[in-house]
Design a protein around this motif. Structure first.
Motif, PDB file in Angstrom:
ATOM      1  N   LEU A   1     -17.986 -10.944   3.635  1.00 14.45           N
ATOM      2  CA  LEU A   1     -18.700  -9.686   3.802  1.00 14.45           C
ATOM      3  C   LEU A   1     -18.110  -8.908   4.990  1.00 14.45           C
ATOM      4  O   LEU A   1     -17.856  -9.488   6.039  1.00 14.45           O
ATOM      5  N   PRO A   2     -17.862  -7.606   4.829  1.00 15.59           N
ATOM      6  CA  PRO A   2     -17.384  -6.826   5.978  1.00 15.59           C
ATOM      7  C   PRO A   2     -18.354  -6.955   7.156  1.00 15.59           C
ATOM      8  O   PRO A   2     -19.578  -6.960   6.964  1.00 15.59           O
ATOM      9  N   ILE A   3     -17.806  -7.059   8.343  1.00 16.73           N
ATOM     10  CA  ILE A   3     -18.645  -7.327   9.512  1.00 16.73           C
ATOM     11  C   ILE A   3     -19.634  -6.190   9.756  1.00 16.73           C
ATOM     12  O   ILE A   3     -20.753  -6.418  10.233  1.00 16.73           O
TER      13      ILE A   3
ATOM     14  N   THR B   1     -11.713  -3.575   8.028  1.00 21.08           N
ATOM     15  CA  THR B   1     -10.911  -4.727   7.599  1.00 21.08           C
ATOM     16  C   THR B   1     -11.303  -6.008   8.310  1.00 21.08           C
ATOM     17  O   THR B   1     -10.623  -7.024   8.192  1.00 21.08           O
ATOM     18  N   VAL B   2     -12.390  -5.973   9.090  1.00 23.13           N
ATOM     19  CA  VAL B   2     -12.890  -7.182   9.754  1.00 23.13           C
ATOM     20  C   VAL B   2     -13.986  -7.772   8.868  1.00 23.13           C
ATOM     21  O   VAL B   2     -14.961  -7.093   8.528  1.00 23.13           O
ATOM     22  N   VAL B   3     -13.827  -9.050   8.486  1.00 23.33           N
ATOM     23  CA  VAL B   3     -14.760  -9.668   7.543  1.00 23.33           C
ATOM     24  C   VAL B   3     -15.327 -10.951   8.151  1.00 23.33           C
ATOM     25  O   VAL B   3     -14.846 -11.457   9.170  1.00 23.33           O
ATOM     26  N   VAL B   4     -16.344 -11.482   7.472  1.00 21.69           N
ATOM     27  CA  VAL B   4     -16.939 -12.748   7.889  1.00 21.69           C
ATOM     28  C   VAL B   4     -16.090 -13.893   7.337  1.00 21.69           C
ATOM     29  O   VAL B   4     -15.770 -13.921   6.147  1.00 21.69           O
ATOM     30  N   GLY B   5     -15.696 -14.820   8.207  1.00 18.32           N
ATOM     31  CA  GLY B   5     -14.930 -15.985   7.790  1.00 18.32           C
ATOM     32  C   GLY B   5     -15.604 -17.259   8.251  1.00 18.32           C
ATOM     33  O   GLY B   5     -16.411 -17.256   9.188  1.00 18.32           O
ATOM     34  N   GLN B   6     -15.279 -18.366   7.563  1.00 18.94           N
ATOM     35  CA  GLN B   6     -15.818 -19.674   7.943  1.00 18.94           C
ATOM     36  C   GLN B   6     -14.671 -20.631   8.231  1.00 18.94           C
ATOM     37  O   GLN B   6     -13.714 -20.731   7.463  1.00 18.94           O
ATOM     38  N   ILE B   7     -14.774 -21.332   9.374  1.00 11.14           N
ATOM     39  CA  ILE B   7     -13.749 -22.309   9.739  1.00 11.14           C
ATOM     40  C   ILE B   7     -13.940 -23.555   8.872  1.00 11.14           C
ATOM     41  O   ILE B   7     -14.997 -24.207   8.918  1.00 11.14           O
TER      42      ILE B   7
END
Length: 809
Positions: free
Chosen positions: A145-147, A44-50
């Motif tokens: 995308l999942p980490i 459940t950890v994904v790539v995010g952008q600030i």
């Protein structure tokens, strides 16, 4: 050491399953601590952008970030991370995530602002930690995308425990080589050495090189490199091995080290003053700021790599900030060297600085591998950072180094040492697969059953003789194939008296309920001072380890450390003993060793045993208890002479007034007493309960004559018991009174036991009451009062005339 399975399989002719790799390595003697996947619980950890950052309205150290995780509406996340900026890509643990370590992410309010997730560092993802702060991902990483997919985590990774004598296994090539030899039908595909530019060097040159400490030094200058982030495949490989990515040039040096076991280093060539490097001893008082930001004071024993102005690298340990490769670097000097292991070890220990490079150099690197490692490094840097060679490599190599290690190997040694015959083709397959060169002996016509063997450079440090080759054959042929055969019966050798004495002492102490311990002989003067031992005759080590700079002068500190450790584990009732040596420096510089039996007790012992009604239970580990144990040990060791205790108040670590020196036959053989309260407190022993110890000099006991063994028929006659209580001066030791009673009692006095010592109401000041139980017995008749009364009265008279004793009313 961590190695991803995919990297190992790249070097094998056919891929192996994780379990097959683990089982093969275990079979050939490599300890596999774990076989794990690198991404458990990260679904459940994904790539995010600030996408937006605002200051927190109620906290200066917090920021409120809007984060796009690919779901349309950005998530609001409150963070205290200082290393993230607008548009950074980071791992985001959403609400409901379960991170490694049973950490569950819930929606929360931080200082009044709602937060719906958390940014993650490497450590929070369950990966080896890197730089402090949140993990910032490469800018081309897809959002949402999942980490685990983004970092290509989840592949099997082996954690290996490599012993100090096998530095060749501190790399992927070394482990792959062992796998190939241990798996019939699989071959080892060692990466080819790329071609390097040839011709005279036009870049950085070499000056003086300390040939004793650095027998080989090679380097090459690359112009026009572009320092930046490493490609994704390189980052993933380093992270899987437990290293963090820094930049493409530095990552290339780490990659080559992990692949070959040969540490390398990259300099910013533009920051090398004078365009020349030297390898020299450090100047006394010279300083160098290492890559970890610490300014370190060097001594003349340290080896450094320097330019015309200053030291740039602590050789074999860590680089310095002054020539660090950074974003502004355009030209680099790539080096590969061979350093003398003991010098690197001393420097690393003194600086308290253990690095991946020093770990390998301390154990010894392949002197033949520096050219290949440099070629691999130059090729990789050119692929990931560009650049062109500025001429050929520069190098310095000590004359006659390295000398090939060659020795004879006779095949019959295998059967002689292992007890089984291994087919010759298998012997050759194993040894050649491990890199050994074999040349069969001949008599001019026929091949003989022996070889000349040349060890490869990566096995120089642990393969020096024929028996080492037999061990290699045994490992890969299979320990399980060595038959179990009972050894031939051999006459039992006569034990030297010293060994026999130690064995008897061990058996006696164990039978008395004590637990044997074994502690190290290395210590420090400070550790001994904690136990009150203030020796001035310590034997100091010339190359000390941390906290182990001297040889011990007493067993007491070691025994007290055991009591303290068990106390911390919840055990407050314990009796231990040790058979060990102490070491004392003599005036002429030599040292003297002494063998001791030492014991230490704490708490209330044997509280679970049935005891007679007149014995208080539980028994406290006090002076009396320790005295009983010591007397039992001496008695059963069959040493001639009675134990005499002389009061003492100057024994280190023991309580004045509750301490005695132990004499046998007029010679001091040990000490006995309760611990000094301050020492007991310093070692956190149970408060309010006594602790005691005794030390017996086994060398002194061995010099005492053994009493002749004579059988004496036990008496069938009854004993006559008398009690005797006398008031004596408090300065009189009980030992003196006991000795006098025995002398007067003669043959009729069979046994005497002291059962009481009292001072208080009814006893004059400066006096004590001593109570004795006396047993009279004759071997040939029943004693009458007329027989015993004169002897008993003579004892009373002797106590009165010698010590002023008065019968207690």
């Amino acid at each position: 050491m961590r190695i991803p399975l995919s990297w190992l399989n790249e070097l094998l002719s056919a891929p192996l399953a994780p379990e097959a790799v683990r089982d093969t390595l275990l079979r050939v003697g490599l300890e596999v601590e774990s076989l794990e996947h690198t991404a458990p619980g990260l679904e459940t950890v994904v790539v995010g952008q600030i996408v937006a950052i605002e200051r927190h309205p109620n906290a200066d150290k917090l920021r409120v970030c809007q984060t796009d995780v690919g779901e349309g509406t950005p998530l609001q996340i409150v963070t205290g991370a200082t290393n993230v900026e607008l548009h950074d890509l980071i791992p985001v643990a959403r609400v409901g995530s379960n991170l490694p370590g049973d950490k569950r992410i819930e929606a929360a309010k931080l200082r009044g602002v709602e937060s719906f997730g958390m940014y993650c560092s490497l450590a929070e993802l369950g990966l080896p930690p890197g730089e402090d702060g949140v993990l910032v991902l490469p800018p081309d990483t897809p959002i949402g995308l999942p980490i685990a997919a983004a970092m290509k985590l989840g592949e099997p990774v082996l954690e290996l425990a490599i012993t100090a004598n096998r530095p060749d296994l501190l790399c992927v090539e070394g482990v792959a080589r062992e796998l190939a030899v241990g798996t019939p039908g699989i071959s080892f595909n060692r990466p080819e050495m790329p071609l390097m530019a040839q011709g005279p060097a036009a870049g950085i040159t070499l000056g003086t090189v300390d040939a004793d400490r650095c027998p080989i030094y090679r380097g090459l200058t690359l112009r026009g490199v572009k320092v930046g982030p490493s490609p994704e495949w390189l980052v993933e490989r380093l992270v899987s091995c437990g290293l963090r990515s820094i930049n493409n040039v530095v990552d290339a040096t780490n990659y080559v080290m992990l692949l070959t076991g040969q540490p390398t280093h990259a300099f910013d060539a533009g920051r090398i003053a004078g365009g020349q490097l030297t390898v020299r001893p450090a100047a006394s008082g010279e300083t160098l700021e290492t890559l970890d930001g610490v300014k370190r004071q060097l001594v003349a024993e340290d080896l450094v790599i320097a330019d015309a102005e200053r030291a740039l690298v602590v050789a074999g340990v860590m680089g310095g900030r002054d020539a660090e490769v950074g974003e502004q670097t355009t030209d680099v000097f790539l080096e590969c060297a061979c350093f003398e292991p003991s010098g690197v070890r001393r420097t690393a220990r003194r600086l308290g600085l253990s690095t991946d490079s020093s770990y390998r150099f301390e154990r010894g690197t392949d002197p033949d591998g520096t050219t290949r490692a440099l070629a691999l490094l130059v090729d990789l840097v050119m692929k990931v950072a560009g650049g062109t060679p500025d001429g050929g490599p520069v190098e310095a190599q000590a004359a006659g180094f390295p000398q090939p290690r060659t020795f004879a190997f006779h095949l019959d040694a295998i059967e002689r040492l292992l007890g089984l015959a291994v087919p010759n083709p298998e012997v050759e397959r194993i040894l050649k697969g491990l890199g050994f060169l074999l040349a069969r002996h001949t008599d001019g016509v026929f091949e003989l059953n022996s070889y000349d063997v040349v060890a490869p450079g990566w096995r120089w440090h642990d393969t020096t003789r024929e028996v080492d080759l037999v061990e290699e054959v045994a490992r890969h042929w299979g320990y399980d194939r060595i038959p179990c055969v009972l050894p031939e019966a051999q006459p039992r050798p006569v034990q030297p008296p010293s060994v026999a004495l130690e064995r008897r002492a061990r058996a006696i102490a164990t039978a008395l309920g004590l637990t044997e311990v074994m502690t190290r002989s290395l210590t420090t003067a400070e550790a001994e001072a904690l136990a009150g031992v203030k020796g001035t005759d310590h034997v100091l080590l010339s190359d000390p380890l941390k906290e182990m700079a001297a040889m011990r002068t007493s067993l007491l500190p070691s025994l007290l450390e055991v009591l303290r450790y068990n106390r911390y584990q919840g055990c407050s009732q314990l009796g231990v003993f040790e058979l060990g040596r102490t070491y004392h420096r003599q005036a002429d510089g030599s040292h003297r060793e002494r063998r001791w039996l030492g014991a230490a007790l704490m708490g209330s012992l044997w509280s679970g045993l049935w005891l007679p009604e007149h014995v208080p239970a539980p028994l406290a580990a006090d002076f009396a208890y320790a005295k009983g144990l010591l007397e039992a040990v001496v008695q059963r060791l069959e040493v001639e002479g009675a134990v005499t205790l002389v009061p003492a108040d100057d024994v280190a670590g023991l309580h004045p007034g509750r301490t005695a020196r132990v004499h046998i036959g007029g010679r001091e053989v040990g000490v006995l007493g309760e611990l000094h309260p301050r020492v007991a407190q310093d070692y956190d022993l149970p408060a309010g309960q006594p602790a005691a110890a005794f030390l017996l000099d086994l060398d002194a006991l061995a010099e005492q004559p053994a009493p002749p063994r004579r059988f004496r028929m036990f008496s069938r006659q009854p004993a006559m018991l008398r009690d005797l209580a006398v008031v004596v001066p408090a300065t009189l030791s009980a030992q003196e009174a006991l000795t006098a009673i025995r002398e007067v009692g003669g043959a009729l006095l069979e046994r005497i036991t002291m059962f009481d010592r009292y001072a208080g109401p009814g006893i004059p000041d400066g006096h004590v009451s001593l109570g004795f139980s006396l047993a009279y017995r004759s071997a040939d008749r029943t004693l009458t009062t007329a027989d015993v009364d004169p002897v008993h009265q003579a004892i009373v008279d002797r106590l009165h005339t010698s010590f002023g004793a008065v019968l207690r009313a």
